[in-house]
Scaffold this motif. Structure first.
Motif, PDB file in Angstrom:
ATOM      1  N   GLY A  87       5.987  -9.852 -14.172  1.00  0.00           N
ATOM      2  CA  GLY A  87       4.605 -10.081 -13.804  1.00  0.00           C
ATOM      3  C   GLY A  87       4.303 -10.054 -12.322  1.00  0.00           C
ATOM      4  N   PHE A  88       5.271  -9.724 -11.467  1.00  0.00           N
ATOM      5  CA  PHE A  88       5.037  -9.639 -10.036  1.00  0.00           C
ATOM      6  C   PHE A  88       4.717  -8.198  -9.640  1.00  0.00           C
ATOM      7  CE2 PHE A  88       7.200 -13.665 -10.264  1.00  0.00           C
ATOM      8  CZ  PHE A  88       6.639 -14.415  -9.248  1.00  0.00           C
ATOM      9  N   CYS A  89       3.831  -8.055  -8.679  1.00  0.00           N
ATOM     10  CA  CYS A  89       3.431  -6.733  -8.208  1.00  0.00           C
ATOM     11  C   CYS A  89       4.600  -6.054  -7.503  1.00  0.00           C
ATOM     12  CB  CYS A  89       2.248  -6.865  -7.252  1.00  0.00           C
ATOM     13  SG  CYS A  89       1.670  -5.317  -6.555  1.00  0.00           S
ATOM     14  N   ALA A  90       4.842  -4.788  -7.857  1.00  0.00           N
ATOM     15  CA  ALA A  90       5.883  -4.003  -7.201  1.00  0.00           C
ATOM     16  C   ALA A  90       5.301  -3.132  -6.098  1.00  0.00           C
ATOM     17  CB  ALA A  90       6.618  -3.136  -8.221  1.00  0.00           C
ATOM     18  N   LEU A  91       4.137  -2.533  -6.352  1.00  0.00           N
ATOM     19  CA  LEU A  91       3.430  -1.777  -5.323  1.00  0.00           C
ATOM     20  C   LEU A  91       1.961  -1.673  -5.711  1.00  0.00           C
ATOM     21  CD1 LEU A  91       2.629   1.409  -6.197  1.00  0.00           C
ATOM     22  CD2 LEU A  91       5.080   1.696  -6.015  1.00  0.00           C
ATOM     23  N   SER A  92       1.121  -1.400  -4.728  1.00  0.00           N
ATOM     24  CA  SER A  92      -0.302  -1.181  -4.994  1.00  0.00           C
ATOM     25  C   SER A  92      -0.805  -0.090  -4.066  1.00  0.00           C
ATOM     26  CB  SER A  92      -1.103  -2.471  -4.805  1.00  0.00           C
ATOM     27  OG  SER A  92      -1.035  -2.925  -3.462  1.00  0.00           O
ATOM     28  N   SER A  93      -1.727   0.713  -4.596  1.00  0.00           N
ATOM     29  CA  SER A  93      -2.270   1.825  -3.834  1.00  0.00           C
ATOM     30  C   SER A  93      -3.705   2.077  -4.282  1.00  0.00           C
ATOM     31  CB  SER A  93      -1.418   3.084  -4.051  1.00  0.00           C
ATOM     32  OG  SER A  93      -2.020   4.225  -3.470  1.00  0.00           O
ATOM     33  N   LYS A  94      -4.510   2.672  -3.387  1.00  0.00           N
ATOM     34  CA  LYS A  94      -5.892   3.009  -3.720  1.00  0.00           C
ATOM     35  C   LYS A  94      -6.018   4.429  -4.270  1.00  0.00           C
ATOM     36  CE  LYS A  94      -7.642  -0.201  -0.253  1.00  0.00           C
ATOM     37  NZ  LYS A  94      -8.382  -0.368   1.020  1.00  0.00           N
ATOM     38  N   SER A  95      -4.884   5.089  -4.490  1.00  0.00           N
ATOM     39  CA  SER A  95      -4.909   6.424  -5.078  1.00  0.00           C
ATOM     40  C   SER A  95      -3.781   6.550  -6.078  1.00  0.00           C
ATOM     41  CB  SER A  95      -4.776   7.497  -3.988  1.00  0.00           C
ATOM     42  OG  SER A  95      -3.531   7.357  -3.306  1.00  0.00           O
ATOM     43  N   TRP A  96      -3.908   7.497  -7.003  1.00  0.00           N
ATOM     44  CA  TRP A  96      -2.889   7.727  -8.011  1.00  0.00           C
ATOM     45  C   TRP A  96      -1.898   8.755  -7.485  1.00  0.00           C
ATOM     46  CZ3 TRP A  96      -6.264   8.694 -13.018  1.00  0.00           C
ATOM     47  CH2 TRP A  96      -7.044   7.544 -13.263  1.00  0.00           C
ATOM     48  N   SER A  97      -0.652   8.361  -7.355  1.00  0.00           N
ATOM     49  CA  SER A  97       0.386   9.277  -6.879  1.00  0.00           C
ATOM     50  C   SER A  97       1.693   8.967  -7.594  1.00  0.00           C
ATOM     51  CB  SER A  97       0.575   9.149  -5.364  1.00  0.00           C
ATOM     52  OG  SER A  97       1.721   9.865  -4.940  1.00  0.00           O
ATOM     53  N   PHE A  98       2.126   9.884  -8.451  1.00  0.00           N
ATOM     54  CA  PHE A  98       3.386   9.651  -9.142  1.00  0.00           C
ATOM     55  C   PHE A  98       4.563   9.730  -8.182  1.00  0.00           C
ATOM     56  CE2 PHE A  98       6.706  10.058 -12.341  1.00  0.00           C
ATOM     57  CZ  PHE A  98       6.248   9.186 -13.307  1.00  0.00           C
ATOM     58  N   ASP A  99       4.394  10.441  -7.076  1.00  0.00           N
ATOM     59  CA  ASP A  99       5.467  10.510  -6.076  1.00  0.00           C
ATOM     60  C   ASP A  99       5.768   9.127  -5.514  1.00  0.00           C
ATOM     61  OD1 ASP A  99       5.729  13.226  -6.375  1.00  0.00           O
ATOM     62  OD2 ASP A  99       4.469  13.733  -4.644  1.00  0.00           O
ATOM     63  N   ASP A 100       4.734   8.290  -5.377  1.00  0.00           N
ATOM     64  CA  ASP A 100       4.963   6.916  -4.907  1.00  0.00           C
ATOM     65  C   ASP A 100       5.814   6.138  -5.904  1.00  0.00           C
ATOM     66  OD1 ASP A 100       3.497   7.372  -2.648  1.00  0.00           O
ATOM     67  OD2 ASP A 100       1.672   6.400  -3.381  1.00  0.00           O
ATOM     68  N   ILE A 101       5.606   6.384  -7.202  1.00  0.00           N
ATOM     69  CA  ILE A 101       6.397   5.711  -8.234  1.00  0.00           C
ATOM     70  C   ILE A 101       7.842   6.168  -8.172  1.00  0.00           C
ATOM     71  CG2 ILE A 101       6.610   5.303 -10.710  1.00  0.00           C
ATOM     72  CD1 ILE A 101       4.089   4.117  -9.412  1.00  0.00           C
ATOM     73  N   VAL A 102       8.049   7.471  -8.033  1.00  0.00           N
ATOM     74  CA  VAL A 102       9.411   8.022  -7.951  1.00  0.00           C
ATOM     75  C   VAL A 102      10.144   7.438  -6.757  1.00  0.00           C
ATOM     76  CG1 VAL A 102      10.768  10.121  -7.608  1.00  0.00           C
ATOM     77  CG2 VAL A 102       8.798  10.143  -9.160  1.00  0.00           C
ATOM     78  N   ARG A 103       9.475   7.399  -5.609  1.00  0.00           N
ATOM     79  CA  ARG A 103      10.120   6.858  -4.408  1.00  0.00           C
ATOM     80  C   ARG A 103      10.449   5.382  -4.575  1.00  0.00           C
ATOM     81  NH1 ARG A 103       6.735  10.581  -1.562  1.00  0.00           N
ATOM     82  NH2 ARG A 103       4.985   9.115  -1.646  1.00  0.00           N
ATOM     83  N   TYR A 104       9.547   4.639  -5.209  1.00  0.00           N
ATOM     84  CA  TYR A 104       9.810   3.212  -5.405  1.00  0.00           C
ATOM     85  C   TYR A 104      11.089   2.988  -6.205  1.00  0.00           C
ATOM     86  CZ  TYR A 104       9.584  -1.507  -7.196  1.00  0.00           C
ATOM     87  OH  TYR A 104       9.917  -2.799  -7.521  1.00  0.00           O
TER      88      TYR A 104
END
Length: 567
Positions: A524-541
């Protein structure tokens, strides 16, 4: 002697051990849990469950049952020599559970045990740890931890395990045999604890502290008309270091109630009486090789504020998914370092606050009492007491911080990496459900928030959640939350949930951002937040946090685990 192997061996079937075991079983991980006692505790012991724990219990589907069994306490007050010097409540803490739940530990354990058994687990009662042969080496797959145990019939066996979890309380055999130091101290005086019925004309439904020059008394309502009383005695820490623990009687409790309490309060019908000193201790490390400590084996706090059990539960929710991901091959064993860093930092902060608070409340000298009376009366009017203090007690202000190992990008105005997500209500049929019920479980939850779906956003969603991206992370659940959904329910990509936030509850919680992407951990803790949708951000995380970006559902090794994971 034949050596049996299991993925995870848990020593201690108290509430934290059972919660950890049930969380692992939900992932399909093979678990054995041993307990030296012959059965579940019949005693109430820890009784306060805070809002953050109730939010997290959605991961096990137990929140509603715990609330049904307990007594909600919506307010608390401090009374000094008959005068209220502090009064505050939990109504504005920003949680669907705006109270402290009074619930005997025995009942909490029964619910956890039932859930564990539903998942195919069982407790080996009357079985204790007799030795640790090897602590193992997580960097070497062929170097498990190896222990010796003895069952209720006196039969000994050797068990090897990928992970050994010490959930066996303040006198943890796991911690001692692993030679992990447990430094700390005590508070001087001993305290009497009693679960009793009371005859009293005063208010009986909320938490109440009564302070005086003779000591303090805490009155806590429980289910079925019972009350927990914790009171300061004249006995000291040293009285408990010489042989047997001093006996406790109802008459002694009544004498202390007469001395420290509000007056005209009679105790009767006791279900449990004990006397003990309180400690504050913190293990030198939560992780040593393949050994992990949770709950009281890891940390001890003053019971004032009910932080001990709740902190132990958060250990379990933090650890459970991480060990499961490692066992499934979805993450590198280095992921376990984040448990150590995150939970040790939280435990240190709680230890500092509870120690300071306990000494403040239990002070009996005249100068200390005068300072306490006037300072507390003044502070009672401030936001710090009326809003921040209840949120802190409820566990809602705990954060792992933006610099934590599992924290990714954070966007200004959105939930920050390492923090809890704000509360919001979401439609569920003819009713509503809290956001907490959506984001606690066995997977990461990726929330894509958009004010209004249209052809353009639907096309962008299809590109974002294409077949290639879906296959990369089997532990990722995608959920789209929009204010307008009626036209698009049948056009969602495979494996994508769509939720209607027609009342704008989540949008209000997110400061009315029209579009956002929030990745939420299984705890339930936030891992990342962004104001745009980018799957590349998920991959990098996931690549930066020791997760295997190429793993697939085939990494689940047995049919039983596939079924459990799918469920």
């Amino acid at each position: 002697m034949k050596t049996n192997h299991v993925s995870v061996l848990i020593v201690g079937a108290g509430p934290v051990g059972l919660a950890t075991a049930a969380l692992l079983r939900q992932h399909g991980v093979a678990v054995r849990i041993i307990e030296k006692n012959k059965g579940p505790t019949p005693y109430s012991k820890a009784i306060g469950i805070h809002a953050r724990t109730l939010e997290s219990m959605h991961a096990l589907g137990l929140t509603e049952q715990l609330i049904a069994d307990g007594h909600p306490m919506h307010k608390f007050r401090l009374v000094e020599d008959g005068r209220t010097i502090m009064a505050a409540g939990f109504s504005n803490i920003g949680s669907p559970y705006s109270f402290v739940l009074g619930l005997p530990q025995s009942r909490t354990e029964q619910n956890l045990l039932a859930r564990f058994q539903e998942l195919g687990g069982s407790v080996e009662w009357g079985t204790h740890l007799t030795g640790i042969t090897s602590c193992g080496n997580p960097g070497m797959p062929d170097a498990p931890a190896v222990v010796r145990v003895q069952d209720a019939d006196g039969v000994e066996q050797t068990i090897s395990c990928n992970w050994l979890i010490g959930a066996d309380g303040s006198r943890s055999a796991v911690r001692e045999m692993a030679k992990i130091a447990f430094p700390g101290g005590d508070y001087g005086n001993a305290f009497i604890l009693g679960d009793v019925k009371i005859d009293w004309d005063g208010p009986k439904y909320d938490l109440q502290f009564f302070l005086s020059g003779k000591g303090y008394l805490l009155l806590i309502p429980m289910p079925n008309g019972m009350h927990r009383i914790i009171a300061q005695t004249d006995q000291t820490y040293e009285d408990f270091q010489q042989g047997e623990r001093p006996a406790t009687t109802l008459q002694e409790l009544q004498q202390i109630v007469n001395r420290n309490g509000p007056g005209n309060l009679r105790v009767h019908s006791p279900q449990w009486l004990t006397c003990a000193p309180f400690y504050h201790r913190l293990a030198d490390t939560a992780v040593k090789d393949r050994i992990v400590l949770v709950g009281d084996a890891f940390h001890l706090f003053s019971p004032l504020g009910a932080q001990g059990l709740n902190t132990g539960f958060q250990d379990a929710f933090n650890l459970g998914w991480k060990l499961a991901f490692i066992e499934k091959g979805w993450a590198d064993p280095q992921l376990l370092h984040s448990y150590k860093d995150e939970r040790e930092a939280i435990a240190r902060r709680i230890a500092a606050v509870t120690t300071k608070t306990t000494r403040y409340i239990t002070a009996t000298s005249l100068p200390q009492r005068l300072l306490r009376r006037y300072a507390t009366t003044w502070y009672n009017r401030t936001e710090r007491v009326q809003t921040a203090l209840p949120r802190m007690l409820a566990g809602l202000m705990q954060s792992y911080g933006a610099d934590a190992a599992l924290s990714g990008l954070s966007a200004a105005g959105l939930p920050q990496a390492g923090s809890r997500l704000p509360h919001a209500w979401l439609p569920s049929g003819q009713a509503q459900r809290p956001l907490a019920s959506l984001i606690h479980g066995t997977r990461f939850t990726l929330l894509l928030v958009i004010n209004r779906l249209d052809e353009q956003s639907l096309s962008a969603l299809g590109q974002f959640w294409n077949a290639s991206n879906r296959s990369r992370f089997p532990f990722l659940q995608l959920t789209v939350i929009a204010r307008e959904t009626a036209l698009w329910q049948d056009r969602m990509p495979a494996g994508c949930d769509l939720i209607d936030d027609r009342l704008g509850s989540l949008f209000n919680a997110l400061n009315e951002y029209r579009e956002a992407m929030i990745l939420v951990r299984p705890d339930g803790f936030c891992a990342l937040s962004s104001k745009s949708w980018s799957f590349d951000d998920i991959v990098r995380y996931f690549a930066n946090c020791h997760f295997d970006a190429q793993s697939a559902i085939s990494a689940v090794s047995t049919q039983e685990e596939k079924l459990l994971y799918a469920a």
